[in-house]
Design an enzyme around this catalytic site. Sequence first.
Site, PDB file in Angstrom:
ATOM      1  N   ASP A 262       0.818  -1.205   0.000  1.00 39.73           N
ATOM      2  CA  ASP A 262       0.000   0.000   0.000  1.00 39.73           C
ATOM      3  C   ASP A 262       0.854   1.257   0.000  1.00 39.73           C
ATOM      4  O   ASP A 262       2.045   1.240   0.329  1.00 39.73           O
ATOM      5  CB  ASP A 262      -0.939   0.009   1.206  1.00 39.73           C
ATOM      6  CG  ASP A 262      -0.203   0.135   2.537  1.00 39.73           C
ATOM      7  OD1 ASP A 262       0.829  -0.542   2.708  1.00 39.73           O
ATOM      8  OD2 ASP A 262      -0.653   0.912   3.411  1.00 39.73           O
TER       9      ASP A 262
ATOM     10  N   GLU B 181       0.356  -1.308   5.648  1.00 38.32           N
ATOM     11  CA  GLU B 181       1.449  -0.891   6.530  1.00 38.32           C
ATOM     12  C   GLU B 181       1.336   0.580   6.876  1.00 38.32           C
ATOM     13  O   GLU B 181       1.591   0.993   8.014  1.00 38.32           O
ATOM     14  CB  GLU B 181       2.788  -1.175   5.858  1.00 38.32           C
ATOM     15  CG  GLU B 181       4.007  -1.029   6.782  1.00 38.32           C
ATOM     16  CD  GLU B 181       4.619   0.369   6.796  1.00 38.32           C
ATOM     17  OE1 GLU B 181       5.541   0.611   7.584  1.00 38.32           O
ATOM     18  OE2 GLU B 181       4.161   1.240   6.013  1.00 38.32           O
TER      19      GLU B 181
END
Length: 392
Positions: A91, A159
């Site tokens: 991400d 994350e």
Amino acid sequence: MILTEKDKKALLERFLRYVQIWTTSDGERADQGIQPSSDRQWDFAHLLEKELKSIGLESVQISSHCYVYGFLPPSPGKEGAEAFCLLAHMDTVDEVSGEHVKPQLKEKDGDTIITSDGTTLLGADDKAGVTAIMSALSFLQEHPEIPHGKIEVIFSPDEETGHGMDNVPLNLITAKCAYTVDGGSKGELETECFNAFKSEITFTGKATHTGTARAEGMVNAAVMASSFATNLPRHQAPETSDGYQGFYAVMDIKGGIEKASLTLLLRDFSTDGMEERKAFVDALAKTTAASFGGKAEVVHTQQYLNMKEGLKKVPRVTENLVAAYRASGIEPVFTPIRGGTDGSRLTEMGIPTPNIFTGGHNFHSRDEWCSLNELSSACEVLINLARIFAEN
């Protein structure tokens, strides 16, 4: 130099493909326990699943929470070598747009610099890490003369929301140590990070007609929240601190007269320092509410802890990495992470996980950029790390 110009070209092409995949995560949904927090992360996960299989990894799979897993089997005769795991996250941060990334190339001093067009972030955080890992695995498969043991891989979602390890498939990981590839400048080797808490402060006031507010005892919760934020130490903010200095970071204020809330990030490298910060927030909220005649409620939530102590217990994990840096012609520079990685959480879970540089710079901004030479060096460190584990 391990990588040839042909290898570096392939690495660059891989990176350019990856950064154009929209994978922005959603912090609010992640805080609600939704993982992945954005469906678009599945697109990258399925692509990586396909590529890992094409490289020749085994047991390649995507978990129900969008973690991609697989492992490179050991070279013949190296079945007894210690396994390790490599991690990077899929991400990108939701503070800056990661949609429609248009990478730009610039040649400078014998290096290729990759940027966005200035309207989005680039996504080097952490697609540079994903690229380094995928390129190293591919290189090892193409060069069977380089010995290696079992190498596990996990590409994680979310994350950037602080939830990257919430549902990591620990049942699949056999390695006793791991390495995140999620750092910055060439040579950085990170073995310590912040202790991190999120503080949510809710102020409760009393709404009345503004024309009769004095007589009816109006208490303005929005003003209480603003006053609280204003009275935080100005010299202990993200923009006024560096090195080993901690901070208070106001991330969000919203509400009205009757109810207002504020989200605060607390960061400190020491446990005692973090306890002092939480106590200060509690006291400031209470004092602020009392001065206005309102109420305040504070909830502190642990996000991650400093991985320093966990790594000290297993020195060989860092020693092998230092050897891999030096084998790549790089002298490691130990710097604290002014943030956290999936490795912070994984170390808490009993798998010591230091962090490796990627060659990315100016993360979380439209000025983000990546050096091809530094990214190639990160890939070479991973190749040498595999060889060192096999030899030991």
